[in-house]
Design an enzyme around this catalytic site. Structure first.
Site, PDB file in Angstrom:
ATOM      1  N   HIS A 311      -4.970   4.049  -1.278  1.00  0.00           N
ATOM      2  CA  HIS A 311      -4.213   4.956  -2.143  1.00  0.00           C
ATOM      3  C   HIS A 311      -4.037   6.268  -1.418  1.00  0.00           C
ATOM      4  O   HIS A 311      -4.935   6.702  -0.691  1.00  0.00           O
ATOM      5  CB  HIS A 311      -4.962   5.185  -3.471  1.00  0.00           C
ATOM      6  N   ASP A 369      -3.471  -1.585  -8.997  1.00  0.00           N
ATOM      7  CA  ASP A 369      -2.556  -2.724  -8.951  1.00  0.00           C
ATOM      8  C   ASP A 369      -3.232  -4.012  -8.528  1.00  0.00           C
ATOM      9  O   ASP A 369      -2.722  -5.101  -8.798  1.00  0.00           O
ATOM     10  CB  ASP A 369      -1.388  -2.416  -8.001  1.00  0.00           C
TER      11      ASP A 369
HETATM   12  N1  ACO Z   1      -4.318  -2.478   4.312  1.00  0.00           N
HETATM   13  C1  ACO Z   1      -4.689  -2.249   5.576  1.00  0.00           C
HETATM   14  N2  ACO Z   1      -4.767  -1.043   6.152  1.00  0.00           N
HETATM   15  C2  ACO Z   1      -4.449   0.013   5.374  1.00  0.00           C
HETATM   16  C3  ACO Z   1      -4.054  -0.144   4.027  1.00  0.00           C
HETATM   17  C4  ACO Z   1      -4.000  -1.453   3.488  1.00  0.00           C
HETATM   18  N3  ACO Z   1      -3.633  -1.663   2.242  1.00  0.00           N
HETATM   19  N4  ACO Z   1      -3.780   1.079   3.511  1.00  0.00           N
HETATM   20  C5  ACO Z   1      -3.998   1.971   4.484  1.00  0.00           C
HETATM   21  N5  ACO Z   1      -4.411   1.325   5.620  1.00  0.00           N
HETATM   22  C6  ACO Z   1      -4.808   1.939   6.883  1.00  0.00           C
HETATM   23  C7  ACO Z   1      -3.639   2.539   7.613  1.00  0.00           C
HETATM   24  O1  ACO Z   1      -3.042   1.603   8.491  1.00  0.00           O
HETATM   25  C8  ACO Z   1      -4.297   3.686   8.349  1.00  0.00           C
HETATM   26  O2  ACO Z   1      -5.008   3.140   9.448  1.00  0.00           O
HETATM   27  P1  ACO Z   1      -5.155   3.998  10.834  1.00  0.00           P
HETATM   28  O3  ACO Z   1      -5.897   5.246  10.437  1.00  0.00           O
HETATM   29  O4  ACO Z   1      -5.908   3.097  11.747  1.00  0.00           O
HETATM   30  O5  ACO Z   1      -3.757   4.276  11.282  1.00  0.00           O
HETATM   31  C9  ACO Z   1      -5.343   4.181   7.360  1.00  0.00           C
HETATM   32  O6  ACO Z   1      -5.664   3.034   6.556  1.00  0.00           O
HETATM   33  C10 ACO Z   1      -4.872   5.336   6.511  1.00  0.00           C
HETATM   34  O7  ACO Z   1      -3.770   4.913   5.754  1.00  0.00           O
HETATM   35  P2  ACO Z   1      -2.463   5.762   5.494  1.00  0.00           P
HETATM   36  O8  ACO Z   1      -1.263   4.944   5.883  1.00  0.00           O
HETATM   37  O9  ACO Z   1      -2.592   7.128   6.058  1.00  0.00           O
HETATM   38  O10 ACO Z   1      -2.519   5.878   3.924  1.00  0.00           O
HETATM   39  P3  ACO Z   1      -1.365   6.435   3.029  1.00  0.00           P
HETATM   40  O11 ACO Z   1      -2.000   7.416   2.131  1.00  0.00           O
HETATM   41  O12 ACO Z   1      -0.179   6.882   3.804  1.00  0.00           O
HETATM   42  O13 ACO Z   1      -0.898   5.120   2.244  1.00  0.00           O
HETATM   43  C11 ACO Z   1      -0.719   3.461   0.583  1.00  0.00           C
HETATM   44  C12 ACO Z   1      -1.324   4.823   0.978  1.00  0.00           C
HETATM   45  C13 ACO Z   1       0.818   3.506   0.765  1.00  0.00           C
HETATM   46  C14 ACO Z   1      -1.016   3.201  -0.883  1.00  0.00           C
HETATM   47  C15 ACO Z   1      -1.340   2.371   1.503  1.00  0.00           C
HETATM   48  O14 ACO Z   1      -2.736   2.358   1.340  1.00  0.00           O
HETATM   49  C16 ACO Z   1      -0.765   0.992   1.225  1.00  0.00           C
HETATM   50  O15 ACO Z   1       0.316   0.670   1.726  1.00  0.00           O
HETATM   51  N6  ACO Z   1      -1.482   0.163   0.397  1.00  0.00           N
HETATM   52  C17 ACO Z   1      -1.007  -1.155   0.047  1.00  0.00           C
HETATM   53  C18 ACO Z   1       0.063  -1.050  -1.019  1.00  0.00           C
HETATM   54  C19 ACO Z   1      -0.515  -0.691  -2.376  1.00  0.00           C
HETATM   55  O16 ACO Z   1      -1.463  -1.300  -2.852  1.00  0.00           O
HETATM   56  N7  ACO Z   1       0.143   0.304  -3.026  1.00  0.00           N
HETATM   57  C20 ACO Z   1      -0.223   0.705  -4.382  1.00  0.00           C
HETATM   58  C21 ACO Z   1      -0.624   2.150  -4.430  1.00  0.00           C
HETATM   59  S1  ACO Z   1      -1.178   2.534  -6.036  1.00  0.00           S
HETATM   60  C22 ACO Z   1       0.187   2.744  -6.942  1.00  0.00           C
HETATM   61  O17 ACO Z   1       1.283   2.996  -6.512  1.00  0.00           O
HETATM   62  C23 ACO Z   1      -0.025   2.638  -8.394  1.00  0.00           C
END
Ligand code: ACO
Length: 435
Positions: A311, A369
């Site tokens: 998140h 979710d």
């Molecule tokens: N699976 C694997 N790796 C992940 C995930 C994931 N779900 N989420 C983040 N990471 C990793 C990133 O690749 C990054 O790795 P790095 O540091 O080696 O580059 C690190 O964790 C940090 O992640 P960010 O991309 O900086 O996180 P950001 O805050 O931009 O993204 C998001 C948040 C979009 C929710 C992301 O976690 C994601 O895509 N999750 C899956 C989709 C999801 O479940 N969305 C629902 C959100 S809740 C809602 O809308 C109600």
């Protein structure tokens, strides 16, 4: 409570004697914020913040999130208390007006919403214009946006009464539009709303009932649906809410703004995640494939994400996920689902991910979710309706945030800047001179 001055931050441009002092502002709770509005006029410098992770775009009194502590407050009330004691319509009143209603206010509000649940009969015809296999979120974007074509007399956003009527219409009509999008898809008769039922119960009725059979409400499922709606009702300045605010900041009508919010919510990184969780589980297939899938997620080159994990704000745990996890078990028990393979896979996935250093070190936890997808599947809600349901619940949040923005005297059109990295000025070359 307005923002309070909390001191200042002095910024000096390295290698020059150009300096500016920026006010630091504090809200009721939460970190201090540097007011950078003078930065450009004083130093000729913009700020750069892709994804706005460190930028407050507005003041707001509606929702507070502390991502490190896993706190979510609606108008100051902890989400756990609202989930346990309140209901979706009462929470809607709270979000819109700032206080919990007394009995008379609640009755009037309920009447105001139920009075608007029907759709204009002309809108019914819109559904036939879509392909049967259209994604219901596509139908939602189209039909909600089209509501503005039906209420010309109530589009003056500067009139508080017209804003209120638009709020009632949106909150009341989105469940009907959502349910009809589904009924049209499966080829069943569209069910008209029933105002004698509760908000979530009526939604389940319109989704599941058919004219030929008596429909029996299941209080456990209605309560679970109501809870899912409470948990999804608002979430501060997320992507879809910011979209609604940005559209609304131009003076566009609220139906257009909410249609934009629905479009933003559709993406798998946002509201589309609950649908994506189920798709991911289906693709993985069986528990033996989970380790391979996790390895793929950890491989940066693969661009595979573990859907339902992570998140932008919650970097410890998502308080909504905690509540949802408990409800998940209650719903499965009520439905007598003991050995559901999808659920077993989800639980195994959760177990592995919570122990794996990749996820632990990045503070990636199951979000709301992850569990809502599983509950909705158990309730028999089709996967493609998951994000639609989220949109139904979030409409009150969008409308509350839009209303707050319009009523904010400091409001101005949203207009971010950029770092231009394209070509420097160059001269046009005639076609016959280009190689
Ligand atoms: N699976 C694997 N790796 C992940 C995930 C994931 N779900 N989420 C983040 N990471 C990793 C990133 O690749 C990054 O790795 P790095 O540091 O080696 O580059 C690190 O964790 C940090 O992640 P960010 O991309 O900086 O996180 P950001 O805050 O931009 O993204 C998001 C948040 C979009 C929710 C992301 O976690 C994601 O895509 N999750 C899956 C989709 C999801 O479940 N969305 C629902 C959100 S809740 C809602 O809308 C109600």
């Amino acid at each position: 409570m307005p923002t309070t001055p909390k001191g200042s931050l002095t910024v000096t441009l390295d290698g020059t004697n150009r300096t500016t002092t920026l006010p630091l502002l504090g809200g009721t709770i939460g970190p201090e914020v540097a007011d950078i509005r003078r930065l450009y006029s004083d130093l000729g410098v913009f700020t750069y913040d892709i994804g706005y992770g460190g930028t407050a775009a507005t003041e707001s009194r509606i929702t507070y999130i502390d991502g490190d502590e896993g706190i979510l407050l609606y108008r100051g009330y902890p989400i756990e208390q609202l989930a346990e004691n309140s209901n979706f319509l009462e929470v809607s009143y709270l979000l819109l007006y700032g206080e919990l209603p007394n009995a008379a206010q609640m009755a009037e509000f309920t009447h105001g919403v139920t009075n608007h649940t029907m759709l204009h009969e002309q809108i019914r015809r819109f559904f036939e214009g879509f392909r049967r296999d259209a994604h219901p979120m596509a139908v939602m974007c189209g039909v909600v946006g089209a509501l503005s074509a039906f209420y010309h007399e109530n589009l003056d956003t500067s009139d508080p009464r017209q804003r209120e009527i638009a709020a009632f219409r949106l909150i009341a009509k989105v469940p009907t539009i959502a349910a009809w999008a589904y009924k049209y898809r499966v080829g069943q008769p569209l069910m008209y709303p029933r105002n004698d039922l509760g908000y979530a119960e009526n939604f389940l009725y319109m989704l599941n009932a058919v004219p030929t059979e008596p429909w029996k409400s299941n209080p456990v499922l209605s309560k679970a649906m109501d809870l899912i709606m409470i948990l999804h009702a608002d979430h501060e300045q997320n992507a879809s809410t910011s979209t609604v605010r940005l559209i609304g900041s131009t003076g566009a009508n609220p139906y257009a703004a909410v249609a934009g919010g629905i479009a933003a919510l559709w993406g798998p990184a946002h509201g589309g995640a609950n649908e994506a969780v189920l798709k991911m589980l289906a693709e993985i297939g069986t528990p033996e494939n989970i380790p391979d899938f996790i390895a793929q997620v950890k491989d940066k080159g693969s661009h595979t994400k573990l859907m339902g994990f992570g998140h932008r704000v919650y970097k410890n745990f998502d308080p909504r996920a905690k509540i949802m996890k408990e409800t998940c078990h209650a719903v499965l028990a009520e439905l007598g689902i003991k050995n559901d393979p999808t659920l077993a896979m989800a639980m195994e996935m959760e177990r592995i991910a919570l122990e794996d250093d990749y996820f632990v070190s990045r503070k990636l936890y199951p979000n709301v979710d992850f569990y809502s997808g599983i509950i909705l599947k158990a309730m028999g809600i089709p996967t493609e309706m998951f994000t639609v349901l989220f949109a139904v619940a979030r409409t009150v949040g969008w409308v509350s945030q839009w209303k707050e923005m319009i009523e904010d005297p400091a409001q101005r059109i949203g207009r971010p800047r950029q770092i231009y990295t394209g070509e420097a000025p160059r001269d046009y070359a005639p076609l016959d001179t280009r190689g």
